[in-house]
Scaffold this motif. Sequence first.
Motif, PDB file in Angstrom:
ATOM      1  N   TYR A 100       0.710  -0.812  -0.058  1.00  0.00           N
ATOM      2  CA  TYR A 100       0.095  -0.046   0.140  1.00  0.00           C
ATOM      3  C   TYR A 100       1.324   0.842  -0.227  1.00  0.00           C
ATOM      4  CZ  TYR A 100      -3.382  -2.870   1.755  1.00  0.00           C
ATOM      5  OH  TYR A 100      -5.123  -3.648   1.742  1.00  0.00           O
ATOM      6  N   GLN A 156       0.107   5.875   0.895  1.00  0.00           N
ATOM      7  CA  GLN A 156       0.278   6.770   1.447  1.00  0.00           C
ATOM      8  C   GLN A 156       0.589   8.236   0.703  1.00  0.00           C
ATOM      9  OE1 GLN A 156      -0.135   7.471   6.081  1.00  0.00           O
ATOM     10  NE2 GLN A 156      -2.702   8.380   5.291  1.00  0.00           N
ATOM     11  N   LYS A 215      -5.016   9.169   1.416  1.00  0.00           N
ATOM     12  CA  LYS A 215      -5.876   8.008   1.883  1.00  0.00           C
ATOM     13  C   LYS A 215      -4.444   7.043   1.946  1.00  0.00           C
ATOM     14  CE  LYS A 215     -10.624   8.823   0.774  1.00  0.00           C
ATOM     15  NZ  LYS A 215     -11.232   8.123   0.502  1.00  0.00           N
ATOM     16  N   VAL A 216      -4.881   6.019   2.556  1.00  0.00           N
ATOM     17  CA  VAL A 216      -3.393   5.149   2.347  1.00  0.00           C
ATOM     18  C   VAL A 216      -3.748   4.384   1.147  1.00  0.00           C
ATOM     19  CG1 VAL A 216      -3.085   2.624   3.016  1.00  0.00           C
ATOM     20  CG2 VAL A 216      -2.828   4.560   4.465  1.00  0.00           C
ATOM     21  N   PHE A 267      -4.374   0.821  -1.697  1.00  0.00           N
ATOM     22  CA  PHE A 267      -4.027  -0.577  -2.175  1.00  0.00           C
ATOM     23  C   PHE A 267      -2.847  -0.364  -3.362  1.00  0.00           C
ATOM     24  CE2 PHE A 267      -4.244  -4.694  -3.218  1.00  0.00           C
ATOM     25  CZ  PHE A 267      -4.862  -5.172  -4.181  1.00  0.00           C
ATOM     26  N   PHE A 290       3.666   0.965   2.626  1.00  0.00           N
ATOM     27  CA  PHE A 290       3.374   0.087   3.333  1.00  0.00           C
ATOM     28  C   PHE A 290       3.695  -1.044   3.310  1.00  0.00           C
ATOM     29  CE2 PHE A 290       3.072   2.297   7.280  1.00  0.00           C
ATOM     30  CZ  PHE A 290       1.780   3.984   6.831  1.00  0.00           C
TER      31      PHE A 290
END
Lengths: 116, 113
Positions: B35, B37, B42-43, B45, B91
């Motif tokens: 992921y 950000q 927003k985070v 996918f 992430f």
Amino acid sequence: AQSVTQLDSHVSVSEGTPVLLRCNYSSSYSPSLFWYVQHPNKGLQLLLKYTSAATLVKGINGFEAEFKKSETSFHLTKPSAHMSDAAEYFCVVAKSYGGATNKLIFGTGTLLAVQP
Amino acid sequence: EPEVTQTPSHQVTQMGQEVILRCVPISNHLYFYWYRQILGQKVEFLVSFYNNEISEKSEIFDDQFSVERPDGSNFTLKIRSTKLEDSAMYFCASSEVGYGEQFFGPGTRLTVL
């Protein structure tokens, strides 16, 4: 399409007072919903999850959330805030493509400040 | 307690350069994710990976991106030719089962100059 909306970007509470972080979801079918927390310089940690079992879900560190289909809400609460609760909180819905994995769709986050 | 680790914690690169972000998922997990950000957003996918192939990918995950599990422990994200807009926190996550809890690493902050 699935989405979540976090209604507050910042919430400030005093230590020992209740916490309410609001989240509304949109989903064409019964959703899987989560709350994640991120402390500074740490990874995203799962607080709790709803997957169509009990509508009141208890998580770690005294947090809980209630799934309300009629209101399309999944608000996060805690009866008494602690200084260590200061962090960013994300409401998340899982989107399944019917394949092997879930895609997580994140809200914009709510930054919780806890005042002494 | 087992955890997902990511290296480096911060990577600075010049536009057009290739970068590889590394992740070590939890050892008995079979499903892996990236992921990102962008600051203030927003985070999002990027991609999921299972059984040595991509399961799902987002529209962000274009030909400039690739993922690999080069050995039994690492999971990497490669950006072939970085752009300014690739600057973000990336992430990595892993899960034991496809619909299970995803455990996240602390992130790699990528800065493209």
